[in-house]
Write a protein that holds these residues in place. Structure first.
Motif, mmCIF file in Angstrom:
data_model
loop_
_atom_site.group_PDB
_atom_site.id
_atom_site.type_symbol
_atom_site.label_atom_id
_atom_site.label_comp_id
_atom_site.label_asym_id
_atom_site.label_seq_id
_atom_site.Cartn_x
_atom_site.Cartn_y
_atom_site.Cartn_z
ATOM 1 N N TYR A 161 9.961 66.493 49.924
ATOM 2 C CA TYR A 161 11.076 65.624 49.550
ATOM 3 C C TYR A 161 11.363 65.709 48.060
ATOM 4 O O TYR A 161 12.062 64.861 47.505
ATOM 5 N N GLY A 182 15.387 64.282 45.456
ATOM 6 C CA GLY A 182 15.085 64.457 46.870
ATOM 7 C C GLY A 182 14.872 65.915 47.229
ATOM 8 O O GLY A 182 14.956 66.812 46.389
ATOM 9 N N SER A 184 14.659 68.628 51.117
ATOM 10 C CA SER A 184 14.667 69.878 50.394
ATOM 11 C C SER A 184 16.036 70.257 49.825
ATOM 12 O O SER A 184 16.153 71.236 49.092
ATOM 13 N N ASP A 204 18.595 70.247 57.346
ATOM 14 C CA ASP A 204 17.767 69.074 57.643
ATOM 15 C C ASP A 204 16.837 69.409 58.808
ATOM 16 O O ASP A 204 17.284 69.693 59.911
ATOM 17 N N SER A 208 16.015 66.526 55.264
ATOM 18 C CA SER A 208 16.339 67.285 54.060
ATOM 19 C C SER A 208 17.758 67.138 53.544
ATOM 20 O O SER A 208 18.051 67.579 52.432
ATOM 21 N N ILE A 211 17.333 62.469 52.971
ATOM 22 C CA ILE A 211 16.521 61.973 51.857
ATOM 23 C C ILE A 211 17.228 62.167 50.515
ATOM 24 O O ILE A 211 17.282 61.232 49.701
ATOM 25 N N ASN A 442 13.797 56.080 54.361
ATOM 26 C CA ASN A 442 12.457 56.351 53.850
ATOM 27 C C ASN A 442 11.820 55.023 53.469
ATOM 28 O O ASN A 442 12.527 54.036 53.256
ATOM 29 N N MET A 452 5.143 63.488 45.856
ATOM 30 C CA MET A 452 4.866 63.923 47.219
ATOM 31 C C MET A 452 3.413 64.318 47.428
ATOM 32 O O MET A 452 2.952 64.450 48.569
ATOM 33 N N VAL A 459 7.227 60.784 56.092
ATOM 34 C CA VAL A 459 8.466 61.437 56.522
ATOM 35 C C VAL A 459 8.968 60.890 57.864
ATOM 36 O O VAL A 459 9.953 61.383 58.403
ATOM 37 N N CYS A 462 12.755 59.700 59.013
ATOM 38 C CA CYS A 462 13.740 60.761 59.244
ATOM 39 C C CYS A 462 13.319 61.701 60.368
ATOM 40 O O CYS A 462 14.107 62.034 61.245
#
Length: 555
Positions: A161, A182, A184, A204, A208, A211, A442, A452, A459, A462
């Motif tokens: 994240y 955030g 990815s 996502d 991804s 977040i 989150n 992280m 996680v 999500c």
């Protein structure tokens, strides 16, 4: 040793290439925005496109305005990877001025395949290897009249994240320095939140796009598999399809999100990518009184005061608007978290590791994940037993017991568990008769850099909806308040499970003051149009109680 020096030279050269491309643009893009360009940056996408279609605006003028603000965003947040302005200028001269995205500059996550440009994935071995093909997603956008003009930063394995890698460095949250935007798709979050662009595309697989929307204060919908093209793009975890990674738009405003999503579907994306279902855009009429389910706590990591407050505001607004609000209890979210995370990393990280040199450091989240994955199975079983026996922590014990590389038989078993969970979730959803589910994206707002490392297991809010493949949107509601969102004196982290303790190590309302906080609205599978409609209902209800999110750097 020689490999290490070559690796360092590659990093320096790739970073120098980016700086040289930016320097070449200064004459046209390094000057302040003109009043006309400020008007362009203020204009919603639908109107902007209309003005290009009617000849009021020229695509090159739109690109210049976006480009200037994008370079400011890069200077402030380090959000960009490939700089493609010159290519976009060529596209501006020939773009489809009658298309639904005519003249619109669009940014793309670094994973998106652009002919003639790298997709480094933040990994040194992929640098200076320009791709020989273009992804169907990009072709669709070009055909719609859009101008692909830059790519944005990611974590090197996409399993975080945060957005940090050795090639391009760390992206900053534009709201509060020292925090991530955030991951990815974090570079997109930073670019849009800063105001450098209005539309970007990301992926996502466990949050991804959602977040970064939550951490950075922008808008998105995680679509179900089969609505938006995904073929032909790159990934450090190629071949992993137990939980499918999907592409979805992220935008600076809700009206832009709705317009862009409809434009993509109106382009008949099934003619570009065999994975897309031939489902035209559907006009949704919602009943005047909705039934809203609420998942206030997933039973793994309780929401922080800031996130709980944002959810409460949305719930209060929906109640005052006359909608029915009920508690929704899905089948064990802890079980969903175990299934989803174990499927995604069922190779123990080996696929990603084959692309990463031994001297190429991982980001903090992946460091811990790879360490746990590498432990002998008997060590993890003993460790899990200790958590269960002495810590009374079944959640951690269950997640830890089989963490890491799976045999093919074990992977098949996980896929079967996924299907069983989906069946039970489907039944619970239908029996509840809810129109939408509201929950947090989150447990906490944006993480501090390297957060992280402790929060790598946080996680679930999500990944649950990736597991069941439901459409889910995120919209910003408020910002962290150091007084309202402080932990209460009665808070005792010792009572939390291992993963919740890790998440709460990052939580400090004083340091987080001013960070965005969003809510997540979930619909059924392949219900993107309905979710967008529901997001609009929530936004209107919030406005009715005096809650309206203010974007950063409004011009």
């Amino acid at each position: 040793m020689f490999g290490y020096f070559k690796y360092k030279r590659v990093l320096a050269a790739k970073q120098a290439e980016r700086e040289e491309r930016i320097a070449e643009l200064q004459a046209d893009y390094g000057t302040p925005l003109t009043e006309a360009e400020k008007d362009i940056m203020r204009t919603p996408v639908a109107k902007l496109v209309q003005e290009v279609q009617t000849g009021v605006l020229q695509p090159i003028d739109v690109l210049h305005a976006y480009g200037k603000q994008t370079l400011k965003a890069q200077a402030a947040t380090n959000c960009l990877t490939e700089i493609m302005f010159k290519s976009a200028e060529q596209q501006a001269a020939i773009c489809n001025k009658k298309g639904p995205l005519a003249g619109l500059p669009v940014s793309f996550k670094d994973t998106v395949s652009m002919k003639g440009f790298d997709s480094t994935l933040g990994i040194a071995m992929h640098a200076f290897k320009p791709l020989a093909w273009e992804a169907p997603l990009v072709t669709l956008f070009r055909d719609a009249g859009a101008l692909p003009y830059t790519k944005t930063n990611i974590p090197m394995t996409l399993l975080s994240y945060e957005s940090y890698n050795n090639v391009f460095g760390r992206s900053e949250n534009p709201h509060v320095k020292g925090f991530t935007p955030g991951g990815s798709t974090g570079g997109e979050g930073a670019l849009l939140a800063y105001g450098g662009g209005r539309v970007g595309m990301g992926t996502d697989i466990a949050g991804s796009v959602r977040i970064p929307a939550h951490f950075s204060g922008v808008y998105t919908v995680r679509s179900s598999f089969g609505r938006i093209p995904r073929a032909g793009n790159t990934s450090p975890t190629r071949g992993q399809d137990g939980i499918t990674s999907i592409y979805s738009p992220m935008t600076r405003s809700f009206e832009d999100l709705e317009y862009v999503f409809k434009s993509i579907i109106d382009m008949k994306p099934w003619n570009y990518d065999y994975t897309v279902h031939p489902i035209p855009w559907r006009t949704i009429e919602l009943p005047p009184k909705l039934k809203i389910g609420v998942m206030a706590d997933d039973g793994v990591i309780p929401p922080s005061p800031a996130c709980a407050r944002a959810l409460s505001l949305a719930v209060e607004a929906m109640k005052k608007a006359g909608h029915e609000v009920v508690e929704f209890e899905p089948p064990s979210p802890a079980e969903a978290l175990r299934i989803a995370t174990h499927i995604v990393v069922s190779d123990g990280g080996k696929t990603a590791k084959t692309q990463i040199q031994p001297y190429e450091p991982y980001d903090k989240a992946v460091t811990k994940f790879f360490f746990l994955a590498s432990l002998p199975r008997w060590v993890k079983r003993v460790w899990a037993w200790l958590f269960l026996k002495f810590k009374k922590d079944p959640v951690t014990a269950d997640l830890l017991r089989t963490w890491g590389e799976k045999t093919m038989t074990e992977h098949y078993d996980l896929v079967q568990e996924r299907e069983s969970y989906r069946t039970r979730f489907f039944k619970a959803w239908k029996e509840s008769e809810i129109d939408f589910l509201l929950t947090v994206p989150n447990a906490t707002p944006a993480l501090p850099h390297d957060g992280m490392f402790n929060a790598f297991g946080a996680v679930g809010y999500c990944s649950l909806f990736n597991l069941v493949d439901h459409s889910a949107g995120v919209l910003p509601v408020t910002k962290v308040d150091r007084v309202l969102d402080a932990l209460p004196p009665t808070f005792d982290a010792k009572k939390l499970n291992y993963f919740a303790k890790g998440a709460y190590r990052n939580y400090d309302a004083n340091k987080m003051h001013g960070l965005p906080v969003g809510v997540q609205i979930v619909g059924g599978r392949l219900e993107e149009e309905k979710v967008l409609k529901g997001m609009g209902v929530v936004i209107d209800a919030l406005k009715d109680i005096g809650v309206e999110y203010k974007l950063l750097n409004e011009i």
